[in-house]
Write a protein that holds these residues in place. Structure first.
Motif, PDB file in Angstrom:
ATOM      1  N   HIS A  41    -112.466 -33.528 -83.502  1.00  0.00           N
ATOM      2  CA  HIS A  41    -111.800 -33.799 -82.225  1.00  0.00           C
ATOM      3  C   HIS A  41    -110.894 -35.092 -81.727  1.00  0.00           C
ATOM      4  CE1 HIS A  41    -110.624 -33.974 -77.510  1.00  0.00           C
ATOM      5  NE2 HIS A  41    -111.820 -35.187 -77.957  1.00  0.00           N
ATOM      6  N   LEU A  42    -111.863 -35.857 -81.921  1.00  0.00           N
ATOM      7  CA  LEU A  42    -111.165 -37.376 -81.985  1.00  0.00           C
ATOM      8  C   LEU A  42    -110.048 -37.836 -83.278  1.00  0.00           C
ATOM      9  CD1 LEU A  42    -111.286 -40.645 -81.348  1.00  0.00           C
ATOM     10  CD2 LEU A  42    -113.621 -40.265 -83.035  1.00  0.00           C
ATOM     11  N   ALA A  43    -110.042 -37.005 -84.591  1.00  0.00           N
ATOM     12  CA  ALA A  43    -108.891 -37.459 -85.355  1.00  0.00           C
ATOM     13  C   ALA A  43    -107.938 -36.656 -84.650  1.00  0.00           C
ATOM     14  CB  ALA A  43    -109.292 -35.808 -87.129  1.00  0.00           C
ATOM     15  N   SER A  44    -108.371 -34.991 -83.701  1.00  0.00           N
ATOM     16  CA  SER A  44    -107.123 -34.717 -83.454  1.00  0.00           C
ATOM     17  C   SER A  44    -106.082 -35.112 -82.671  1.00  0.00           C
ATOM     18  CB  SER A  44    -107.270 -33.261 -83.472  1.00  0.00           C
ATOM     19  OG  SER A  44    -106.350 -32.405 -82.445  1.00  0.00           O
ATOM     20  N   TRP A  45    -106.710 -35.767 -81.838  1.00  0.00           N
ATOM     21  CA  TRP A  45    -106.746 -36.366 -80.940  1.00  0.00           C
ATOM     22  C   TRP A  45    -105.590 -37.962 -81.231  1.00  0.00           C
ATOM     23  CZ3 TRP A  45    -109.205 -40.855 -77.807  1.00  0.00           C
ATOM     24  CH2 TRP A  45    -108.625 -41.423 -76.254  1.00  0.00           C
ATOM     25  N   LEU A  46    -106.080 -38.403 -82.108  1.00  0.00           N
ATOM     26  CA  LEU A  46    -105.453 -39.813 -82.026  1.00  0.00           C
ATOM     27  C   LEU A  46    -104.513 -39.736 -83.000  1.00  0.00           C
ATOM     28  CD1 LEU A  46    -108.820 -41.997 -82.740  1.00  0.00           C
ATOM     29  CD2 LEU A  46    -107.121 -42.190 -81.306  1.00  0.00           C
ATOM     30  N   SER A  47    -104.674 -38.737 -83.818  1.00  0.00           N
ATOM     31  CA  SER A  47    -103.650 -38.087 -84.999  1.00  0.00           C
ATOM     32  C   SER A  47    -101.866 -37.858 -83.914  1.00  0.00           C
ATOM     33  CB  SER A  47    -103.493 -37.095 -85.841  1.00  0.00           C
ATOM     34  OG  SER A  47    -104.823 -37.708 -86.389  1.00  0.00           O
ATOM     35  N   LEU A  93    -104.089 -38.897 -89.156  1.00  0.00           N
ATOM     36  CA  LEU A  93    -105.498 -39.989 -89.128  1.00  0.00           C
ATOM     37  C   LEU A  93    -106.724 -39.381 -89.659  1.00  0.00           C
ATOM     38  CD1 LEU A  93    -105.375 -43.071 -89.071  1.00  0.00           C
ATOM     39  CD2 LEU A  93    -106.293 -42.323 -86.244  1.00  0.00           C
ATOM     40  N   ALA A  94    -107.231 -39.438 -90.623  1.00  0.00           N
ATOM     41  CA  ALA A  94    -109.221 -39.123 -90.718  1.00  0.00           C
ATOM     42  C   ALA A  94    -109.795 -40.245 -90.459  1.00  0.00           C
ATOM     43  CB  ALA A  94    -108.977 -39.291 -92.092  1.00  0.00           C
ATOM     44  N   MET A  95    -110.900 -39.539 -90.227  1.00  0.00           N
ATOM     45  CA  MET A  95    -112.064 -40.378 -89.792  1.00  0.00           C
ATOM     46  C   MET A  95    -113.153 -41.016 -91.125  1.00  0.00           C
ATOM     47  SD  MET A  95    -111.697 -40.760 -86.647  1.00  0.00           S
ATOM     48  CE  MET A  95    -109.876 -40.208 -86.737  1.00  0.00           C
ATOM     49  N   PRO A  96    -112.259 -42.091 -91.586  1.00  0.00           N
ATOM     50  CA  PRO A  96    -113.138 -42.719 -92.891  1.00  0.00           C
ATOM     51  C   PRO A  96    -115.024 -42.045 -92.815  1.00  0.00           C
ATOM     52  CG  PRO A  96    -111.216 -44.154 -92.304  1.00  0.00           C
ATOM     53  CD  PRO A  96    -111.779 -43.371 -91.104  1.00  0.00           C
ATOM     54  N   SER A 139    -122.610 -45.660 -90.224  1.00  0.00           N
ATOM     55  CA  SER A 139    -122.321 -45.162 -89.121  1.00  0.00           C
ATOM     56  C   SER A 139    -121.293 -45.443 -87.915  1.00  0.00           C
ATOM     57  CB  SER A 139    -123.607 -44.558 -88.126  1.00  0.00           C
ATOM     58  OG  SER A 139    -124.244 -46.119 -87.223  1.00  0.00           O
ATOM     59  N   PHE A 140    -120.649 -44.355 -88.062  1.00  0.00           N
ATOM     60  CA  PHE A 140    -119.751 -43.870 -87.385  1.00  0.00           C
ATOM     61  C   PHE A 140    -120.029 -44.084 -85.871  1.00  0.00           C
ATOM     62  CE2 PHE A 140    -115.666 -41.312 -86.194  1.00  0.00           C
ATOM     63  CZ  PHE A 140    -115.278 -42.134 -85.652  1.00  0.00           C
ATOM     64  N   LEU A 141    -119.994 -44.640 -84.879  1.00  0.00           N
ATOM     65  CA  LEU A 141    -119.887 -44.717 -83.599  1.00  0.00           C
ATOM     66  C   LEU A 141    -118.741 -43.881 -83.186  1.00  0.00           C
ATOM     67  CD1 LEU A 141    -120.857 -48.247 -83.040  1.00  0.00           C
ATOM     68  CD2 LEU A 141    -122.805 -45.780 -83.839  1.00  0.00           C
ATOM     69  N   GLY A 142    -117.593 -44.053 -83.241  1.00  0.00           N
ATOM     70  CA  GLY A 142    -116.596 -42.994 -82.743  1.00  0.00           C
ATOM     71  C   GLY A 142    -115.497 -43.805 -82.638  1.00  0.00           C
ATOM     72  N   GLY A 143    -114.079 -43.781 -81.463  1.00  0.00           N
ATOM     73  CA  GLY A 143    -113.361 -44.504 -81.628  1.00  0.00           C
ATOM     74  C   GLY A 143    -112.457 -44.053 -80.047  1.00  0.00           C
ATOM     75  N   ARG A 144    -111.468 -45.170 -79.939  1.00  0.00           N
ATOM     76  CA  ARG A 144    -110.480 -45.123 -78.286  1.00  0.00           C
ATOM     77  C   ARG A 144    -109.225 -45.302 -79.610  1.00  0.00           C
ATOM     78  NH1 ARG A 144    -112.355 -47.476 -74.840  1.00  0.00           N
ATOM     79  NH2 ARG A 144    -114.819 -48.095 -75.494  1.00  0.00           N
ATOM     80  N   LEU A 145    -108.536 -44.848 -77.853  1.00  0.00           N
ATOM     81  CA  LEU A 145    -106.972 -45.387 -78.320  1.00  0.00           C
ATOM     82  C   LEU A 145    -106.196 -46.639 -77.572  1.00  0.00           C
ATOM     83  CD1 LEU A 145    -104.229 -43.952 -78.596  1.00  0.00           C
ATOM     84  CD2 LEU A 145    -104.297 -42.551 -76.614  1.00  0.00           C
ATOM     85  N   LEU A 146    -105.650 -46.979 -78.319  1.00  0.00           N
ATOM     86  CA  LEU A 146    -104.924 -49.218 -77.364  1.00  0.00           C
ATOM     87  C   LEU A 146    -103.902 -48.963 -77.565  1.00  0.00           C
ATOM     88  CD1 LEU A 146    -107.554 -51.455 -79.682  1.00  0.00           C
ATOM     89  CD2 LEU A 146    -107.834 -50.056 -76.858  1.00  0.00           C
TER      90      LEU A 146
END
Length: 267
Positions: free
Chosen positions: A143-149, A156-159, A167-174
Motif C-alpha cells: 500500500h505504501l509503495a502504491s500510494w507514494l508512487s 517507487l520501491a520500498m528498499p 528494519s523498515f518502520l514505514g513512511g510518509r508523504l511530505l
C-alpha cells in the motif's frame, strides 16, 4: 608572498578581499589542494544551513519585542528577558560559527541544497517521534509503495535494508513546495540499537546539481544522490562510510536499471 592565515581564508569566502589579495589566495589554493577542498566543504555546508535558516533572517521583529514598547511596559522583567535573549543569540552564534565557520554566502541556494536541508529537517523532526514516526507502517509495504508512487508520479520501491541490520518502520508523504509537483516521500529505518535512518525521495524533474553529494550537518550525515528519475537523500547519525555502503543497496533497489553510484564527493 602574502601570508595566508585562517582569517584570510574566511575573508576570502566572505568576499572581503580586494582584487590583488584575492588573486594571491587563489594562487595559494592552487598550491594547497587540501585547503581548497576544505573551503569548498565549508561553502557547501553553509549553503545548506542557509536553506534551512535563511528565511528566518528576513522575518520582521514581532511587535511584542519592540524595544520602545518593552521600555514602557516592563522594568525588571524587561532586563531579564533581554538577558535571556542575548544568551540565546550568543549560543546560536557560537554554534553556527563553530559548525560552519562563515556566514551564508548566497541568498539563493541551489535547489539540490534545499532538498538536502529539507531532508535533514524532516529527519530531525520525525526520528524523535514514537507513535507517529511514520504515517503508514512498514507492515503495509505494498500500500505504501502504491500510494507514494502515485503521489510522486514515479515508480517507487520500498528498499529492503535487512542485510544491513535495518528494519523498515514505514513512511510518509511530505510537502516539498520548492520542487515541481510539490511532494516528497520519507522512508524510515531503525537498527537494533534504536538508531534511525531516513530516505528523503523526490522526482528528479527540474532539479539540477551534482549526482552525488555528502554533507556533514551537526550530529548527522546526509548523502544525496540523483538518478535519472528521482533524487534520494539518506540521513542518519551513522558514519559517512556506513551511509555510503547503504546507498549502493538503496540505489539498486530504487533504480534497478541504473548502475550503482560511484565517486561520492564529500562536501
Amino acid at each position: 608572498m602574502m601570508d595566508v592565515t585562517r582569517d584570510t581564508l574566511m575573508a576570502y569566502l566572505d568576499g572581503q578581499l580586494d582584487g590583488d589579495a584575492r588573486a594571491a589566495v587563489d594562487a595559494w589554493l592552487a598550491d594547497n589542494p587540501d585547503a581548497a577542498i576544505e573551503l569548498a566543504q565549508m561553502q557547501r555546508q553553509n549553503e545548506a544551513i542557509n536553506a534551512l535558516f535563511g528565511p528566518v533572517a528576513t522575518e520582521p521583529v514581532p511587535p511584542r519585542l519592540n524595544a520602545h514598547r518593552l521600555a514602557l511596559t516592563q522594568s525588571r522583567r524587561r532586563w531579564q528577558s533581554v538577558a535571556r535573549t542575548a544568551m540565546i543569540v550568543g549560543v546560536l552564534g557560537i554554534g553556527i560559527a563553530t559548525g560552519w565557520l562563515l556566514r551564508p554566502a548566497s541568498d539563493t541556494p541551489a535547489l539540490y541544497n534545499r532538498l538536502i536541508a529539507d531532508a535533514v529537517s524532516a529527519h530531525t523532526v520525525y526520528v524523535a517521534e514514537n507513535r507517529h514516526a511514520v504515517e503508514v507502517a512498514g507492515t503495509e509495504t505494498d500500500h505504501l509503495a502504491s500510494w507514494l508512487s502515485n503521489r510522486l508520479g514515479t515508480g517507487l520501491a520500498m528498499p529492503d535494508l535487512a542485510t544491513a541490520g535495518l528494519s523498515f518502520l514505514g513512511g510518509r508523504l511530505l510537502p516539498a513546495p520548492a520542487i515541481p509537483g510539490g511532494r516528497a516521500a520519507q522512508l524510515m529505518y531503525e537498527d537494533s540499537a534504536g538508531e534511525r535512518v531516513t530516505l528523503y525521495i523526490t522526482p528528479r524533474s527540474g532539479i539540477d546539481g551534482p549526482n552525488l553529494e555528502l554533507v556533514r550537518l551537526g550530529g548527522d550525515n546526509a548523502l544525496y544522490w540523483a538518478g535519472a528519475t528521482i533524487t534520494c537523500t539518506i540521513v542518519g547519525p551513522q558514519s559517512a562510510e556506513t551511509l555510503q555502503a547503504l546507498a549502493d543497496s538503496v540505489f539498486a533497489q530504487l533504480t534497478p536499471s541504473s548502475p550503482p553510484g560511484v565517486g561520492y564527493r564529500p562536501i
